[in-house]
Design a protein around this motif. Sequence first.
Motif, PDB file in Angstrom:
ATOM      1  N   THR A 103       0.832  -1.207   0.000  1.00 40.28           N
ATOM      2  CA  THR A 103       0.000   0.000   0.000  1.00 40.28           C
ATOM      3  C   THR A 103       0.865   1.255   0.000  1.00 40.28           C
ATOM      4  O   THR A 103       0.588   2.212  -0.729  1.00 40.28           O
ATOM      5  N   ARG A 104       1.922   1.234   0.818  1.00 37.51           N
ATOM      6  CA  ARG A 104       2.833   2.386   0.838  1.00 37.51           C
ATOM      7  C   ARG A 104       3.529   2.564  -0.507  1.00 37.51           C
ATOM      8  O   ARG A 104       3.681   3.686  -1.004  1.00 37.51           O
ATOM      9  N   SER A 169      20.693  11.337  -4.284  1.00 33.27           N
ATOM     10  CA  SER A 169      20.650   9.923  -3.907  1.00 33.27           C
ATOM     11  C   SER A 169      19.675   9.709  -2.755  1.00 33.27           C
ATOM     12  O   SER A 169      19.609  10.516  -1.809  1.00 33.27           O
ATOM     13  N   ASP A 170      18.896   8.630  -2.849  1.00 30.67           N
ATOM     14  CA  ASP A 170      17.920   8.243  -1.835  1.00 30.67           C
ATOM     15  C   ASP A 170      16.843   9.311  -1.634  1.00 30.67           C
ATOM     16  O   ASP A 170      16.334   9.504  -0.524  1.00 30.67           O
ATOM     17  N   SER A 171      16.478   9.989  -2.714  1.00 28.57           N
ATOM     18  CA  SER A 171      15.388  10.960  -2.664  1.00 28.57           C
ATOM     19  C   SER A 171      14.424  10.671  -3.813  1.00 28.57           C
ATOM     20  O   SER A 171      14.786  10.047  -4.816  1.00 28.57           O
ATOM     21  N   TYR A 172      13.204  11.149  -3.659  1.00 23.79           N
ATOM     22  CA  TYR A 172      12.206  10.920  -4.703  1.00 23.79           C
ATOM     23  C   TYR A 172      12.575  11.607  -6.009  1.00 23.79           C
ATOM     24  O   TYR A 172      12.201  11.135  -7.086  1.00 23.79           O
ATOM     25  N   TRP A 173      13.301  12.719  -5.929  1.00 24.94           N
ATOM     26  CA  TRP A 173      13.668  13.434  -7.139  1.00 24.94           C
ATOM     27  C   TRP A 173      14.626  12.635  -8.013  1.00 24.94           C
ATOM     28  O   TRP A 173      14.712  12.884  -9.216  1.00 24.94           O
ATOM     29  N   SER A 174      15.339  11.690  -7.421  1.00 26.15           N
ATOM     30  CA  SER A 174      16.227  10.854  -8.234  1.00 26.15           C
ATOM     31  C   SER A 174      15.451   9.957  -9.177  1.00 26.15           C
ATOM     32  O   SER A 174      16.020   9.432 -10.151  1.00 26.15           O
ATOM     33  N   MET A 175      14.152   9.746  -8.919  1.00 24.30           N
ATOM     34  CA  MET A 175      13.320   8.956  -9.821  1.00 24.30           C
ATOM     35  C   MET A 175      12.524   9.824 -10.790  1.00 24.30           C
ATOM     36  O   MET A 175      11.786   9.298 -11.633  1.00 24.30           O
ATOM     37  N   GLN A 250      17.942   3.682  -1.359  1.00 20.75           N
ATOM     38  CA  GLN A 250      18.388   2.690  -0.373  1.00 20.75           C
ATOM     39  C   GLN A 250      17.325   2.403   0.681  1.00 20.75           C
ATOM     40  O   GLN A 250      17.282   1.310   1.243  1.00 20.75           O
ATOM     41  N   ASP A 251      16.474   3.372   0.962  1.00 21.16           N
ATOM     42  CA  ASP A 251      15.421   3.204   1.951  1.00 21.16           C
ATOM     43  C   ASP A 251      14.252   2.441   1.325  1.00 21.16           C
ATOM     44  O   ASP A 251      13.628   2.914   0.363  1.00 21.16           O
ATOM     45  N   SER A 252      13.957   1.258   1.845  1.00 18.27           N
ATOM     46  CA  SER A 252      12.895   0.434   1.268  1.00 18.27           C
ATOM     47  C   SER A 252      11.518   1.076   1.406  1.00 18.27           C
ATOM     48  O   SER A 252      10.600   0.728   0.664  1.00 18.27           O
ATOM     49  N   GLU A 253      11.346   2.006   2.341  1.00 11.49           N
ATOM     50  CA  GLU A 253      10.055   2.668   2.492  1.00 11.49           C
ATOM     51  C   GLU A 253       9.768   3.644   1.350  1.00 11.49           C
ATOM     52  O   GLU A 253       8.629   4.099   1.205  1.00 11.49           O
TER      53      GLU A 253
END
Length: 323
Positions: A103-104, A169-175, A250-253
């Motif tokens: 869901t997340r 790195s490890d931020s939503y903007w990287s996607m 890197q953060d699975s959440e």
Amino acid sequence: MTTLLELEKDPADASPRGQTPFQRALRMEPRPVWEEEPTKAGLAFKGFGLVAICAIVIIPIWVVLVTSVSDTRTINDAGGLVVWPRHITFVAYRELLSGGAVTRAAAVSVGLTVVGTVVSMGVSILCAYGLSRRDSYAHRPLLMTLMATMFFGAGLIPTYLLVTGIGLSDSYWSMILPSAISVFNVLVLRGFFMDTAPELIDAARIDGAGEWRILLQIIMPLSRAVIAVISLFYAVGYWSQWFNAMLYIQDSEKYPLQMILRQLVLQHQVPPGAMGAAVSNGSINSLAVQMAVMILALIPVAILSPFVQKHFQKGMLTGAVKG
């Protein structure tokens, strides 16, 4: 001597079928193959081909859907994928939507799709509009530079070093930012914008309209078809994205839904929590969970596509051919 044109204009010389000799003469000329009336065998072959293509598309989706709503015993009896439903249960969907990792991840994918599509469309429309004005500054060099990126890329390692070097790195903007613009989509938009009647733009400028007003009130309303199609392209790309998440997150959440699907299908990793415990004790089959996640990932695209389909042919052909 009576000409064919005179015969055409003379209704008395019309044939019983309502055709003049001039029209009959035209019909006697050889026509290209694609303009000839199809034969019965041709129609049958086309019908068989359409049925076969529909079966190729529908049958896999049917198998995935049936497997996702099957219980453990049915899946075990079938030896894997289930074709005919027997004991239908929605326990896999209930566990997936009960507020766990899936869901997340679905919420993350929705946010990435909405924000990413808005950013990409904003940049692409502005870039395409600037390149569609031939009197704009450095029009030709900028267009050639942009087109060169379609054939020559920096590569994966320089891109990774750039993204990590600027702190994404490890931020939503990287996607979002590394894939924020597609040169192909910009060229399609540019071709459509150039097809706008110059008289409308000249009249707007005479009335005192600036470039922003011309873009927002003239160009974009006339380009709804191509904007809808390109928006669908960007939205599907962001919704299906997993590679950038695998590289930079890197953060699975922060994983999107496609990353969870990859873990389930390729790595056979069940997200921790109640669903993982249910799979471990055998109350839910892991294959049903995988198929259920596939269906959840397919639903948004299946819902949006029919609404954009009516614009697809006009948007793509007009923008690409006439540009």
